[in-house]
Design a protein around this motif. Structure first.
Motif, PDB file in Angstrom:
ATOM      1  N   PHE A 159       5.272 -10.504  -7.147  1.00 30.31           N
ATOM      2  CA  PHE A 159       5.415  -8.454  -6.120  1.00 30.31           C
ATOM      3  C   PHE A 159       6.213  -7.721  -7.910  1.00 30.31           C
ATOM      4  O   PHE A 159       6.191  -6.580  -7.364  1.00 30.31           O
ATOM      5  CB  PHE A 159       6.189  -8.688  -4.574  1.00 30.31           C
ATOM      6  CG  PHE A 159       5.959  -9.548  -3.551  1.00 30.31           C
ATOM      7  CD1 PHE A 159       4.568  -8.791  -3.173  1.00 30.31           C
ATOM      8  CD2 PHE A 159       5.467 -10.601  -4.199  1.00 30.31           C
ATOM      9  CE1 PHE A 159       4.092  -9.403  -1.958  1.00 30.31           C
ATOM     10  CE2 PHE A 159       4.301 -11.072  -2.771  1.00 30.31           C
ATOM     11  CZ  PHE A 159       3.666 -10.724  -1.896  1.00 30.31           C
ATOM     12  N   VAL A 160       7.316  -8.704  -8.173  1.00 33.72           N
ATOM     13  CA  VAL A 160       7.573  -7.175  -9.042  1.00 33.72           C
ATOM     14  C   VAL A 160       7.148  -7.042  -9.954  1.00 33.72           C
ATOM     15  O   VAL A 160       7.621  -5.641 -10.353  1.00 33.72           O
ATOM     16  CB  VAL A 160       9.591  -8.704  -9.304  1.00 33.72           C
ATOM     17  CG1 VAL A 160      10.067  -7.970 -10.549  1.00 33.72           C
ATOM     18  CG2 VAL A 160      10.389  -8.943  -8.496  1.00 33.72           C
ATOM     19  N   VAL A 161       6.395  -7.466 -10.259  1.00 38.59           N
ATOM     20  CA  VAL A 161       5.386  -7.514 -11.257  1.00 38.59           C
ATOM     21  C   VAL A 161       4.028  -6.404 -11.476  1.00 38.59           C
ATOM     22  O   VAL A 161       4.162  -4.975 -11.743  1.00 38.59           O
ATOM     23  CB  VAL A 161       4.317  -8.118 -12.500  1.00 38.59           C
ATOM     24  CG1 VAL A 161       4.009  -7.874 -12.867  1.00 38.59           C
ATOM     25  CG2 VAL A 161       5.833  -9.674 -12.227  1.00 38.59           C
ATOM     26  N   LEU A 166       1.271  -0.865 -10.210  1.00 40.73           N
ATOM     27  CA  LEU A 166       0.519  -0.060  -9.246  1.00 40.73           C
ATOM     28  C   LEU A 166       1.822   1.200  -9.227  1.00 40.73           C
ATOM     29  O   LEU A 166       0.660   2.831  -9.666  1.00 40.73           O
ATOM     30  CB  LEU A 166       0.654  -0.289  -7.597  1.00 40.73           C
ATOM     31  CG  LEU A 166      -0.357  -1.625  -7.883  1.00 40.73           C
ATOM     32  CD1 LEU A 166       0.301  -2.349  -6.644  1.00 40.73           C
ATOM     33  CD2 LEU A 166      -1.618  -0.673  -7.442  1.00 40.73           C
ATOM     34  N   SER A 167       2.754   1.113  -9.161  1.00 42.51           N
ATOM     35  CA  SER A 167       3.377   2.140 -10.129  1.00 42.51           C
ATOM     36  C   SER A 167       2.993   3.942 -10.937  1.00 42.51           C
ATOM     37  O   SER A 167       3.076   4.453 -11.125  1.00 42.51           O
ATOM     38  CB  SER A 167       5.007   2.804  -9.843  1.00 42.51           C
ATOM     39  OG  SER A 167       5.558   1.313  -8.223  1.00 42.51           O
ATOM     40  N   VAL A 168       2.666   2.826 -12.031  1.00 39.57           N
ATOM     41  CA  VAL A 168       2.339   3.579 -13.510  1.00 39.57           C
ATOM     42  C   VAL A 168       1.274   4.064 -13.208  1.00 39.57           C
ATOM     43  O   VAL A 168       1.120   5.073 -13.688  1.00 39.57           O
ATOM     44  CB  VAL A 168       2.947   2.679 -14.021  1.00 39.57           C
ATOM     45  CG1 VAL A 168       2.166   2.854 -15.623  1.00 39.57           C
ATOM     46  CG2 VAL A 168       3.873   2.309 -14.794  1.00 39.57           C
ATOM     47  N   VAL A 169       0.260   3.184 -12.578  1.00 34.85           N
ATOM     48  CA  VAL A 169      -0.934   3.915 -12.495  1.00 34.85           C
ATOM     49  C   VAL A 169      -1.133   5.369 -11.465  1.00 34.85           C
ATOM     50  O   VAL A 169      -1.733   6.336 -11.781  1.00 34.85           O
ATOM     51  CB  VAL A 169      -1.818   2.749 -11.278  1.00 34.85           C
ATOM     52  CG1 VAL A 169      -3.413   3.923 -11.377  1.00 34.85           C
ATOM     53  CG2 VAL A 169      -2.171   1.886 -12.495  1.00 34.85           C
ATOM     54  N   VAL A 170      -0.550   5.249 -10.425  1.00 30.45           N
ATOM     55  CA  VAL A 170      -0.333   6.197  -8.913  1.00 30.45           C
ATOM     56  C   VAL A 170       0.293   7.363  -9.653  1.00 30.45           C
ATOM     57  O   VAL A 170      -0.665   8.431  -9.785  1.00 30.45           O
ATOM     58  CB  VAL A 170       0.565   5.316  -8.135  1.00 30.45           C
ATOM     59  CG1 VAL A 170       0.552   6.799  -6.548  1.00 30.45           C
ATOM     60  CG2 VAL A 170      -0.348   4.730  -7.534  1.00 30.45           C
ATOM     61  N   VAL A 242      -8.296   1.315  -9.098  1.00 27.52           N
ATOM     62  CA  VAL A 242      -7.924   1.213 -10.002  1.00 27.52           C
ATOM     63  C   VAL A 242      -6.856   0.057  -9.442  1.00 27.52           C
ATOM     64  O   VAL A 242      -5.906  -1.279  -9.368  1.00 27.52           O
ATOM     65  CB  VAL A 242      -6.889   2.032 -10.926  1.00 27.52           C
ATOM     66  CG1 VAL A 242      -5.881   1.310 -12.114  1.00 27.52           C
ATOM     67  CG2 VAL A 242      -7.837   2.391 -11.796  1.00 27.52           C
ATOM     68  N   THR A 243      -5.796   0.886  -8.123  1.00 26.25           N
ATOM     69  CA  THR A 243      -5.303  -0.004  -7.712  1.00 26.25           C
ATOM     70  C   THR A 243      -5.843  -1.109  -6.289  1.00 26.25           C
ATOM     71  O   THR A 243      -4.853  -2.460  -6.777  1.00 26.25           O
ATOM     72  CB  THR A 243      -4.584   0.814  -6.202  1.00 26.25           C
ATOM     73  OG1 THR A 243      -4.170   2.397  -6.886  1.00 26.25           O
ATOM     74  CG2 THR A 243      -3.227   0.582  -5.478  1.00 26.25           C
ATOM     75  N   ALA A 290      -0.776   6.529  -2.206  1.00 24.45           N
ATOM     76  CA  ALA A 290      -2.016   7.618  -3.732  1.00 24.45           C
ATOM     77  C   ALA A 290      -2.870   8.949  -3.619  1.00 24.45           C
ATOM     78  O   ALA A 290      -2.398   9.876  -3.622  1.00 24.45           O
ATOM     79  CB  ALA A 290      -3.374   6.974  -4.190  1.00 24.45           C
ATOM     80  N   ASN A 291      -3.348   8.008  -1.774  1.00 21.58           N
ATOM     81  CA  ASN A 291      -3.341   9.679  -1.140  1.00 21.58           C
ATOM     82  C   ASN A 291      -2.973  10.686  -1.265  1.00 21.58           C
ATOM     83  O   ASN A 291      -2.732  11.649  -0.768  1.00 21.58           O
ATOM     84  CB  ASN A 291      -4.322   9.393   0.421  1.00 21.58           C
ATOM     85  CG  ASN A 291      -5.396   8.727  -0.034  1.00 21.58           C
ATOM     86  OD1 ASN A 291      -6.617   8.857  -1.432  1.00 21.58           O
ATOM     87  ND2 ASN A 291      -6.353   7.422   0.253  1.00 21.58           N
TER      88      ASN A 291
END
Length: 589
Positions: A159-161, A166-170, A242-243, A290-291
């Motif tokens: 989860f930590v990784v 995911l935050s970087v992508v969003v 991607v998510t 994301a939305n």
């Protein structure tokens, strides 16, 4: 957006309760995987049916309580968002109404309509979604990670990784799309502008057979907007796949790690299911987030556009009230003074519109006494409307001075100047309602007798009496259920209802026949009160009996005088007059 949040100040309770109930819903949701783990490990694994039923009842209770919390949060969020947009629209509308013609001309009607409607709606959606999900989604994400650590530290490291990745992508996609959404809204302005032009100028377009050209121009603008929306939509659409790839990859790793840990006896099967459930919760919430980011991006872009309108200040500053001690004529009419008192004075006035390359009016200088009738005539684009628009101060002179009743128009409050000056614009504008309601724009407390008197003077009595309901007869939006001449006469009657000291008729009798036009001018001259009248007209017959006629040519005064004087010495006036009458008729006049 921060400056617009002031419109949420009356909804402080709702802005607190909405996210609070969402957080409560999220808290109950985080306990669901633990209950499921207990059912699997103890109930199913141990064969304890009563325990399964009790835990199943607990799941139902958690669901019901969560649903109640969710509905309550939705209610408060919707109430705050709708209230926010209502107050914002009121304030924006009031601000636009306070702008001068210069700022309105600069902004453009289509832009203001877009910002009053589409942009405010996007901002409303942004507020609604933020109150519902902005705290809930991060709370679920980090709450699920913390709950995973309570089950197994090694598995929780996945989860930590996953969460930072995911935050970087969003947020990366958000940073790319935010400026693009601003361009989309600007493109929407352009499409709305060309649509409005086509609707208002439909008759002209058809008269010159330009439908196909206008269709092609619209398609070009619309296609450009569509392509821009597709591009930014494709970028935003990358968020979900991607998510999902990242989450599903993390789920595969989690299942493998969990299987190994179960085989080692470190954790139970129920705990693996709980970890997978927490990963699924993270997936769902990050998709929502994301939305939400996309919605917030649009809302911020629209909010900045709205704020840019608020930051535009009117170039005109009005006196809040009449200056104390100022008398009509600014002290000119003192006892024993023989100096004549003028109702309207133009002292070497110049006017250049904002962004214009040249002046529209240059060195206009004349005086008008109270009760006089002044005709203004000239070719198209000579500055006739520009001149009369300076009297009620629709625009400020860029040079010289305009005085009304002895005082500079800048010294009047808006209310005081509007009471003195009645304007009938070139385009007859009526509003949806009744005839009486439209006439009372001139004077809110006008009696029925006053209304009929104004209608009679404006030569509108005959057709008003024939209407069902007479003064209470309905008027469609923009007066579409009336002919052009009827609309013009009602707009004249509206101005006369207020009984102004100065009446400006800006080519407002163009749809009237010559007999009605003459009767109208005669009726206005016979009114009580020595009204000063300015008549702007292309017809020489409409102004030839005026006390003085101002002839304009390319923004300058060609000559000033009576009809007979101008016919003798002014070539511009002669050209206009003889183009409308035979020269022999002109000689007889």
């Amino acid at each position: 957006m921060k400056k617009l949040l002031v419109y949420l100040k009356d909804y402080k309770k709702e802005t607190v309760l909405a996210p609070l109930f969402k957080m409560l819903e999220a808290t109950f949701e985080l306990f669901v995987p633990l209950v499921m783990a207990a059912i699997i490990d103890r109930g199913i694994g141990g064969g304890e049916v009563p325990y399964v039923l009790r835990m199943g009842g607990l799941l139902v209770a958690l669901g019901v309580v969560g649903l109640v919390c969710s509905i309550t949060a939705q209610y408060y969020a919707a109430k705050a968002a709708v209230g926010f947009s209502t107050k914002l629209k009121h304030s924006l509308f009031a601000h636009i109404q306070g702008l001068s013609y210069t700022e309105i001309d600069t902004l453009g009607t289509s832009t203001m309509i877009t910002r009053m409607t589409s942009d405010v709606n996007q901002a409303q959606n942004g507020v609604n979604m933020v109150l519902r999900l902005f705290l809930r989604s991060p709370f679920i994400v980090f709450g699920a990670m913390i709950m995973a650590f309570t089950i197994d530290v090694k598995a929780a490291l996945i989860f930590v990784v996953t969460i930072p990745l995911l935050s970087v992508v969003v947020f990366g996609i958000m940073m790319l799309t935010m400026p693009l959404y601003k361009k989309v809204q600007a493109g929407l302005d352009s499409v709305l502008g060309i649509t409005r032009e086509n609707l208002t100028g439909a008759r002209v377009i058809r008269a010159f057979n330009k439908e196909q050209e206008e269709i092609e121009a619209f398609e070009e603008k619309n296609s450009g907007l569509a392509q821009m929306q597709l591009f930014v939509g494709k970028l935003s659409a990358l968020t979900n796949p991607v998510t999902y790839i990242i989450i599903n990859a993390a789920t595969i790793i989690l299942l493998y790690t969990g299987a190994v840990r179960v085989d080692e006896g470190t954790i139970t099967q129920g705990q693996v299911v709980a970890l997978v459930n927490y990963m699924s919760q993270i997936l769902i919430e990050l998709v929502k987030l994301a939305n939400l980011i996309i919605t917030i991006t649009k809302a911020l872009a629209c909010a900045n556009r709205i704020q840019s309108v608020f930051e535009i200040e009117s170039s005109m500053e009005w006196e809040q009230k009449a200056a104390v001690g100022k008398t009509a004529g600014d002290g000119r009419k003192e006892a024993g003074s023989s100096e004549p008192h003028y109702m309207v004075e133009f002292n070497h006035v110049h006017l250049a519109y904002a962004g214009a390359g040249a002046e529209s009016l240059s060195d206009i200088d004349f005086r008008v006494k109270k009760g006089q009738t002044v005709g203004i005539i000239g070719g198209t684009g000579s500055g006739k409307s520009s001149l009369v628009n300076l009297i009620p101060r629709f625009y400020d002179a860029t040079g010289g001075q305009v005085r009304v009743d002895g005082r500079d128009v800048r010294e009047y409050s808006m209310e005081e100047l509007r009471e003195k000056v009645g304007v009938v614009p070139q385009k007859a504008v009526l509003f949806q309602g009744t005839i009486a309601e439209n006439l009372r724009w001139g004077k809110g407390d006008a009696t029925e007798e006053e209304l009929w008197k104004a209608v009679e003077t404006a030569q509108a009595k005959e057709f008003v009496e024939q209407k069902d309901g007479k003064l209470e007869a309905p008027v469609a939006q923009a007066g579409r259920n009336l002919s052009g001449g009827q609309r013009q006469r009602l707009t004249i009657a509206r101005a006369l209802t207020g009984r102004p000291e100065i009446l400006i008729l800006d080519d407002s009798a163009s749809a009237l026949d010559y007999a009605t036009d003459a009767a109208l001018r005669q009726a206005i001259r016979s009114m009580e009160g020595d009204m000063t009248v300015f008549i702007v007209s292309q017809r020489a017959s409409s102004i030839q009996h005026a006390d003085q006629i101002i002839v304009l040519d390319d923004g300058e005064t060609a000559d000033i005088g009576t009809h007979e004087e101008l016919l003798e010495r002014c070539s511009v006036y002669q050209e206009i007059y003889y183009s409308q009458y035979q020269k022999t008729e002109g000689a007889q006049a």
